[in-house]
Scaffold this motif. Sequence first.
Motif, PDB file in Angstrom:
ATOM      1  N   LEU A 147      26.225  16.279  78.102  1.00 57.20           N
ATOM      2  CA  LEU A 147      25.535  17.364  77.396  1.00 57.20           C
ATOM      3  C   LEU A 147      24.398  16.810  76.543  1.00 57.20           C
ATOM      4  O   LEU A 147      24.399  15.653  76.129  1.00 57.20           O
ATOM      5  N   ARG A 148      23.437  17.699  76.292  1.00 61.93           N
ATOM      6  CA  ARG A 148      22.292  17.360  75.460  1.00 61.93           C
ATOM      7  C   ARG A 148      22.470  18.058  74.108  1.00 61.93           C
ATOM      8  O   ARG A 148      22.390  19.293  74.030  1.00 61.93           O
ATOM      9  N   PRO A 149      22.744  17.308  73.035  1.00 64.58           N
ATOM     10  CA  PRO A 149      22.970  17.938  71.732  1.00 64.58           C
ATOM     11  C   PRO A 149      21.794  18.828  71.329  1.00 64.58           C
ATOM     12  O   PRO A 149      20.626  18.492  71.542  1.00 64.58           O
ATOM     13  N   SER A 150      22.142  19.972  70.735  1.00 68.10           N
ATOM     14  CA  SER A 150      21.120  20.954  70.356  1.00 68.10           C
ATOM     15  C   SER A 150      21.693  21.871  69.290  1.00 68.10           C
ATOM     16  O   SER A 150      22.759  22.459  69.478  1.00 68.10           O
ATOM     17  N   SER A 151      20.984  22.012  68.178  1.00 66.43           N
ATOM     18  CA  SER A 151      21.426  22.932  67.126  1.00 66.43           C
ATOM     19  C   SER A 151      21.456  24.357  67.639  1.00 66.43           C
ATOM     20  O   SER A 151      22.369  25.138  67.318  1.00 66.43           O
ATOM     21  N   HIS A 152      20.495  24.717  68.458  1.00 65.90           N
ATOM     22  CA  HIS A 152      20.430  26.074  68.995  1.00 65.90           C
ATOM     23  C   HIS A 152      21.651  26.371  69.853  1.00 65.90           C
ATOM     24  O   HIS A 152      22.294  27.419  69.711  1.00 65.90           O
ATOM     25  N   ILE A 153      21.995  25.434  70.742  1.00 62.67           N
ATOM     26  CA  ILE A 153      23.161  25.637  71.600  1.00 62.67           C
ATOM     27  C   ILE A 153      24.452  25.596  70.777  1.00 62.67           C
ATOM     28  O   ILE A 153      25.375  26.377  71.008  1.00 62.67           O
ATOM     29  N   PHE A 154      24.505  24.688  69.805  1.00 65.35           N
ATOM     30  CA  PHE A 154      25.689  24.591  68.951  1.00 65.35           C
ATOM     31  C   PHE A 154      25.989  25.930  68.280  1.00 65.35           C
ATOM     32  O   PHE A 154      27.131  26.424  68.310  1.00 65.35           O
ATOM     33  N   HIS A 155      24.998  26.534  67.673  1.00 63.19           N
ATOM     34  CA  HIS A 155      25.221  27.804  66.958  1.00 63.19           C
ATOM     35  C   HIS A 155      25.518  28.938  67.933  1.00 63.19           C
ATOM     36  O   HIS A 155      26.337  29.815  67.631  1.00 63.19           O
ATOM     37  N   ALA A 156      24.905  28.928  69.106  1.00 63.45           N
ATOM     38  CA  ALA A 156      25.188  29.971  70.090  1.00 63.45           C
ATOM     39  C   ALA A 156      26.621  29.864  70.598  1.00 63.45           C
ATOM     40  O   ALA A 156      27.314  30.868  70.771  1.00 63.45           O
ATOM     41  N   LEU A 157      27.074  28.634  70.836  1.00 65.66           N
ATOM     42  CA  LEU A 157      28.438  28.430  71.318  1.00 65.66           C
ATOM     43  C   LEU A 157      29.450  28.809  70.247  1.00 65.66           C
ATOM     44  O   LEU A 157      30.460  29.467  70.535  1.00 65.66           O
ATOM     45  N   ARG A 158      29.200  28.431  69.004  1.00 71.44           N
ATOM     46  CA  ARG A 158      30.138  28.787  67.940  1.00 71.44           C
ATOM     47  C   ARG A 158      30.220  30.304  67.784  1.00 71.44           C
ATOM     48  O   ARG A 158      31.311  30.855  67.597  1.00 71.44           O
TER      49      ARG A 158
END
Length: 661
Positions: free
Chosen positions: A446-457
């Motif tokens: 995976l490619r770390p990303s704040s945008h993806i992190f918040h969407a997944l949470r």
Amino acid sequence: MWIGWFLPPVAAYHAHDHSCGWTNKQVLWRRLRQRADAVLAGATAWSRESWVDQIAEELVNCPLGVHVIELLDAETKSLDLSRSRQMGFGLYNVVSLWNIALTGWPTFGLLHRLCRRAFANSTGTHRPARGAFVVRAAQRARRRYESNASRGVSDLELLHSLEVDLNQLRSSWFARFDGGGAPVTEVATRWLGLDAMEPSCEMWAELATLQRQLRHRFELPCASGARRLDGAVCPGCRLAAQGFWLDERRVAEAALAQLGLPGQPEEPAARAAERRAPGAWATATVLTSEDLFRSIRHDGQGGSEDWEDATAIVLAYVDALRTLAFSLRRAGRHGAASLGPLLVLLSLRQGEALPQEARESLEALEEQGLIQLLHLPIPPQHLWPRAWGKLQLWQPRGYDLVLYLDADILVLDDLTGLFRAAAEGVDAAAALTRSMMGLNGGVMLLRPSSHIFHALRASLEELPSWKGLSRWTGRPWWNTPPETSNGSDFGSYGDQDHLSLSGEASAVCGRDEAVRSPPNEWLATSFRFAGELQPGGGCARQPWQRAYVDVRDAEPGSKQPLGTFCTLPVGFNFCATAGCLDQLASKEHHLALESLSHGWSAGRSQALPVQVLHWPGALRKPWQRCLSSTRSRLDELWWKTFQEACLEAPKAAPCRVKCFD
């Protein structure tokens, strides 16, 4: 006539699984066996306590446990012939005497006592017919075992010979039993002794003696279910596990031979060094409280042995992480760029802590440079630590790409080529399961990303409100969670199915839940699918992906994609367990076999066309196979690597998994 006399749970029982709740019920099973042993020895009387009822309520997959409880109940009252089904005599229709002997359960001794009492009550005296054919057959089996053991016959040959003898005994017994045509009300009597004229009570005595001999040879003196008296960890020190794994080894070896897979990979050719910014790539794993304490009771009533078991499981996982990290370092020696130490993300609930032995070992391995510890914030109450830990993988920490690996994994080949191939345009990747219908989260790039992190949470928070049926399983996306003390704990679907992308059964609020939640849903609806990752970079759709694509595209998502995801070649998450290998060899999963044959290593000289071995399943870890004769050649690869890693073990982090040495 006897074919129809089954225990209700027998239909769900796998004849080769002697675990009886190896993971979350392990303590209760051990307590039951110890109590049964004490009853047989005359050291204690049997009483139906609350913990016994707790076992009985949850024995859907363990009719052997039902059998033992009912036999113990019969010790305190008259033999109830009408309850013959509940007493478990129908179990012998699907489980061989050999399998029961290898469970370690004191079944045969209890049957002998009941048999003697039943015929004493009916005849006034009990003089077993020593000439009964089943008694003679049982005696032959025991004597042959004793003779082979005394002659130093190998464990594998010893157990195989015993299996043949006991299967012959059961076949003869069934043939005699089936010919009588007795009414159902006499079933229990006939199972105990065929009939009053020729009772077979001594057959049970011979089998009980044989089982004690097996336990003496194949069990270690343990302070708990998984901790030896000398402090070593022995996750498979019980006879039950070794018998189970002996069968698996046979299946695995036959499948490996049919697949033409050797057991030793070739050394990869050295590559020219490349300049690359340090810290751009990382490998990581998550160590959580579910891994550590799943064998103990969470109701505050666990005893010292329970905590010994919990500590043993922690220490076994520390050794597993040591082996994984060592295999990564060894495989990368010829790589173009160093991946650095293995990141170990520690995710524990409020109030939980690692045992001191484990803390000291992990810190010593960090000083050695094998791992790098990362203590995560305490997870929110409504998220399980595993889901929280894997969610944190998406947090940017200076890495372009992170490769997540389960602890039960062994890396065989340099992985820097995988990172290079995914360097551009790939935001997430995982391998398809053998059915090619869903993704398994044991290996994730995976490619770390704040945008993806918040969407997944955010999607994890919304998960309980999802309605309808899953496109993947056809089952409801959410079942009403059981009541909890705080009313907010909605389970770990986010880990197994939503977050880590696999389709394993989930645990809801600490309880096993039969209903599976939708695998891959968040990834399938939130990302654009580009196909399978290619060695030269980029992704391309492949013929063996058609089943997955058909299911995935059944209800295409309408929202803006968060990124692009691809599948990893099967060789980067190769299931090394007997069941997986057998399904490949039998071509039950022909698409997976096709994928493997066209895998990443096609055209290379590497002997083993896989890069990463994976042992999913609670009873299928290579470090549990303490008896060397139970290990497949792939299991031996793990043990060889483990032993090499132990040669470099720091004084503060000794290897603790030990078996029959």
